[in-house]
Design a protein around this motif. Structure first.
Motif, PDB file in Angstrom:
ATOM      1  N   VAL A 165       7.614  -7.368  -4.493  1.00 42.01           N
ATOM      2  CA  VAL A 165       6.581  -6.801  -3.627  1.00 42.01           C
ATOM      3  C   VAL A 165       5.218  -7.302  -4.084  1.00 42.01           C
ATOM      4  CG1 VAL A 165       5.396  -4.690  -2.875  1.00 42.01           C
ATOM      5  CG2 VAL A 165       7.895  -4.717  -3.080  1.00 42.01           C
ATOM      6  N   PHE A 166       4.434  -7.755  -3.111  1.00 35.59           N
ATOM      7  CA  PHE A 166       3.052  -8.156  -3.336  1.00 35.59           C
ATOM      8  C   PHE A 166       2.191  -7.230  -2.494  1.00 35.59           C
ATOM      9  CE2 PHE A 166      -0.597 -10.815  -1.907  1.00 35.59           C
ATOM     10  CZ  PHE A 166      -1.199 -11.014  -3.143  1.00 35.59           C
ATOM     11  N   ALA A 167       1.333  -6.445  -3.123  1.00 37.57           N
ATOM     12  CA  ALA A 167       0.461  -5.518  -2.407  1.00 37.57           C
ATOM     13  C   ALA A 167      -0.950  -6.096  -2.329  1.00 37.57           C
ATOM     14  CB  ALA A 167       0.429  -4.165  -3.101  1.00 37.57           C
ATOM     15  N   VAL A 168      -1.582  -5.904  -1.179  1.00 31.93           N
ATOM     16  CA  VAL A 168      -2.918  -6.453  -0.973  1.00 31.93           C
ATOM     17  C   VAL A 168      -3.718  -5.516  -0.065  1.00 31.93           C
ATOM     18  CG1 VAL A 168      -2.184  -7.882   0.981  1.00 31.93           C
ATOM     19  CG2 VAL A 168      -4.178  -8.565  -0.361  1.00 31.93           C
ATOM     20  N   ASP A 169      -5.007  -5.476  -0.271  1.00 33.49           N
ATOM     21  CA  ASP A 169      -5.927  -4.698   0.556  1.00 33.49           C
ATOM     22  C   ASP A 169      -6.003  -5.345   1.938  1.00 33.49           C
ATOM     23  OD1 ASP A 169      -8.166  -3.611   1.852  1.00 33.49           O
ATOM     24  OD2 ASP A 169      -9.449  -3.712   0.083  1.00 33.49           O
ATOM     25  N   ALA A 170      -5.558  -4.643   2.948  1.00 30.64           N
ATOM     26  CA  ALA A 170      -5.491  -5.180   4.313  1.00 30.64           C
ATOM     27  C   ALA A 170      -6.861  -5.371   4.951  1.00 30.64           C
ATOM     28  CB  ALA A 170      -4.635  -4.271   5.192  1.00 30.64           C
ATOM     29  N   THR A 171      -7.915  -4.883   4.331  1.00 28.48           N
ATOM     30  CA  THR A 171      -9.248  -5.047   4.913  1.00 28.48           C
ATOM     31  C   THR A 171      -9.909  -6.355   4.480  1.00 28.48           C
ATOM     32  OG1 THR A 171     -10.376  -3.839   3.142  1.00 28.48           O
ATOM     33  CG2 THR A 171      -9.568  -2.546   5.031  1.00 28.48           C
ATOM     34  N   ARG A 172      -9.266  -7.079   3.599  1.00 31.15           N
ATOM     35  CA  ARG A 172      -9.808  -8.368   3.170  1.00 31.15           C
ATOM     36  C   ARG A 172      -9.680  -9.392   4.303  1.00 31.15           C
ATOM     37  NH1 ARG A 172      -6.985 -10.285  -1.630  1.00 31.15           N
ATOM     38  NH2 ARG A 172      -8.669 -11.807  -1.672  1.00 31.15           N
ATOM     39  N   ALA A 173     -10.317 -10.514   4.147  1.00 35.30           N
ATOM     40  CA  ALA A 173     -10.277 -11.571   5.160  1.00 35.30           C
ATOM     41  C   ALA A 173      -8.846 -12.085   5.332  1.00 35.30           C
ATOM     42  CB  ALA A 173     -11.205 -12.715   4.760  1.00 35.30           C
ATOM     43  N   VAL A 174      -8.489 -12.378   6.575  1.00 31.46           N
ATOM     44  CA  VAL A 174      -7.139 -12.863   6.891  1.00 31.46           C
ATOM     45  C   VAL A 174      -6.791 -14.088   6.054  1.00 31.46           C
ATOM     46  CG1 VAL A 174      -5.707 -13.906   8.699  1.00 31.46           C
ATOM     47  CG2 VAL A 174      -7.109 -11.886   9.212  1.00 31.46           C
ATOM     48  N   ASP A 175      -7.691 -15.060   5.977  1.00 30.33           N
ATOM     49  CA  ASP A 175      -7.399 -16.277   5.221  1.00 30.33           C
ATOM     50  C   ASP A 175      -7.139 -15.976   3.751  1.00 30.33           C
ATOM     51  OD1 ASP A 175      -7.501 -18.012   7.384  1.00 30.33           O
ATOM     52  OD2 ASP A 175      -9.622 -18.489   7.097  1.00 30.33           O
ATOM     53  N   ALA A 176      -7.906 -15.072   3.165  1.00 32.70           N
ATOM     54  CA  ALA A 176      -7.718 -14.727   1.751  1.00 32.70           C
ATOM     55  C   ALA A 176      -6.352 -14.062   1.539  1.00 32.70           C
ATOM     56  CB  ALA A 176      -8.840 -13.807   1.269  1.00 32.70           C
ATOM     57  N   ILE A 177      -6.012 -13.131   2.411  1.00 30.22           N
ATOM     58  CA  ILE A 177      -4.714 -12.455   2.290  1.00 30.22           C
ATOM     59  C   ILE A 177      -3.580 -13.459   2.453  1.00 30.22           C
ATOM     60  CG2 ILE A 177      -3.146 -10.777   3.346  1.00 30.22           C
ATOM     61  CD1 ILE A 177      -5.666  -9.166   4.175  1.00 30.22           C
ATOM     62  N   ALA A 178      -3.662 -14.287   3.486  1.00 34.04           N
ATOM     63  CA  ALA A 178      -2.593 -15.257   3.745  1.00 34.04           C
ATOM     64  C   ALA A 178      -2.466 -16.250   2.598  1.00 34.04           C
ATOM     65  CB  ALA A 178      -2.847 -15.976   5.065  1.00 34.04           C
ATOM     66  N   ASP A 179      -3.579 -16.752   2.085  1.00 38.55           N
ATOM     67  CA  ASP A 179      -3.529 -17.717   0.984  1.00 38.55           C
ATOM     68  C   ASP A 179      -2.882 -17.095  -0.257  1.00 38.55           C
ATOM     69  OD1 ASP A 179      -4.713 -19.673   2.559  1.00 38.55           O
ATOM     70  OD2 ASP A 179      -6.722 -19.388   1.687  1.00 38.55           O
ATOM     71  N   GLU A 180      -3.270 -15.869  -0.580  1.00 39.34           N
ATOM     72  CA  GLU A 180      -2.696 -15.209  -1.758  1.00 39.34           C
ATOM     73  C   GLU A 180      -1.218 -14.892  -1.565  1.00 39.34           C
ATOM     74  OE1 GLU A 180      -4.987 -11.894  -3.186  1.00 39.34           O
ATOM     75  OE2 GLU A 180      -6.838 -13.063  -3.127  1.00 39.34           O
ATOM     76  N   ALA A 181      -0.852 -14.474  -0.366  1.00 36.35           N
ATOM     77  CA  ALA A 181       0.553 -14.158  -0.099  1.00 36.35           C
ATOM     78  C   ALA A 181       1.414 -15.422  -0.177  1.00 36.35           C
ATOM     79  CB  ALA A 181       0.703 -13.486   1.263  1.00 36.35           C
ATOM     80  N   VAL A 182       0.911 -16.525   0.358  1.00 35.94           N
ATOM     81  CA  VAL A 182       1.644 -17.786   0.293  1.00 35.94           C
ATOM     82  C   VAL A 182       1.781 -18.238  -1.159  1.00 35.94           C
ATOM     83  CG1 VAL A 182       1.543 -20.247   0.875  1.00 35.94           C
ATOM     84  CG2 VAL A 182       1.130 -18.520   2.642  1.00 35.94           C
ATOM     85  N   ALA A 183       0.719 -18.129  -1.941  1.00 37.35           N
ATOM     86  CA  ALA A 183       0.790 -18.520  -3.354  1.00 37.35           C
ATOM     87  C   ALA A 183       1.816 -17.654  -4.096  1.00 37.35           C
ATOM     88  CB  ALA A 183      -0.588 -18.391  -4.003  1.00 37.35           C
ATOM     89  N   TRP A 184       1.825 -16.358  -3.816  1.00 31.66           N
ATOM     90  CA  TRP A 184       2.804 -15.464  -4.429  1.00 31.66           C
ATOM     91  C   TRP A 184       4.222 -15.881  -4.022  1.00 31.66           C
ATOM     92  CZ3 TRP A 184       5.920 -11.975  -1.540  1.00 31.66           C
ATOM     93  CH2 TRP A 184       6.693 -11.103  -2.309  1.00 31.66           C
TER      94      TRP A 184
END
Length: 169
Positions: A143-162
């Motif tokens: 499980v990778f948890a992330v703040d959903a209010t962050r920028a879409v690109d930042a969330i997607a980039d971090e999720a892909v890296a994970w």
């Protein structure tokens, strides 16, 4: 791990983040809402929260679709609220190495987003019921948890890296 689920309450951005991850990885997108039977959609559209029983067949159908796509060697990104541990475990039973990206936000943030969303069957009146059902996946595997209010690109980039990090030998 060739499949991940983008999970969280209504309005957290599951479809948006899944699309961004799909663009970055070439993975196919499975929109979990498309697998709800008409009765579930009717209930939600009229402000009636789904029960565990309402969700079980939907989750089983969705799990079968994920497994079928993986059988063709596709990488898969799925959108699914997956609010409770038992819901996630239903999906894991079909796909044991399934990862989850949990998009976290507050009830107020979810209500605000849903109130301004057009063309979706889930009304803002059901946000509170989603938070009542939510079992945050703290301590669960993959499980990778992330703040959903962050920028879409930042969330997607971090999720892909994970995701890529989990796939590395």
């Amino acid at each position: 791990m060739r499949a991940i689920v983008i999970m969280g309450v209504t309005g957290c951005g599951k479809s948006t983040i899944a699309a961004a991850i799909g663009e970055r990885t070439g993975a196919c997108i499975i929109e979990g809402d498309a697998f709800h039977p008409p009765e579930n959609v009717r209930k939600m559209s009229t402000g009636i929260a789904l029960t565990d029983e309402d969700r079980q067949g939907w989750l089983e159908h969705l799990a079968q679709e994920i497994a079928a796509r993986l059988a063709t060697w596709e990488r898969v990104v799925v959108t699914c609220s997956a609010l409770k541990r038992r819901y996630r475990d239903t999906l894991r039973a079909a796909v044991p190495e399934l990862g989850f990206v949990f998009l976290a936000l507050t009830p107020a943030q979810a209500r605000e987003r849903v109130a301004h969303r057009a063309g979706h069957f889930m009304p803002a009146s059901l946000v509170d019921s989603q938070f009542r059902d939510l079992e945050v996946p703290d301590g669960e595997p993959l499980v990778f948890a992330v703040d959903a209010t962050r920028a879409v690109d930042a969330i997607a980039d971090e999720a892909v890296a994970w995701w890529r990090g989990l796939c590395a030998p």
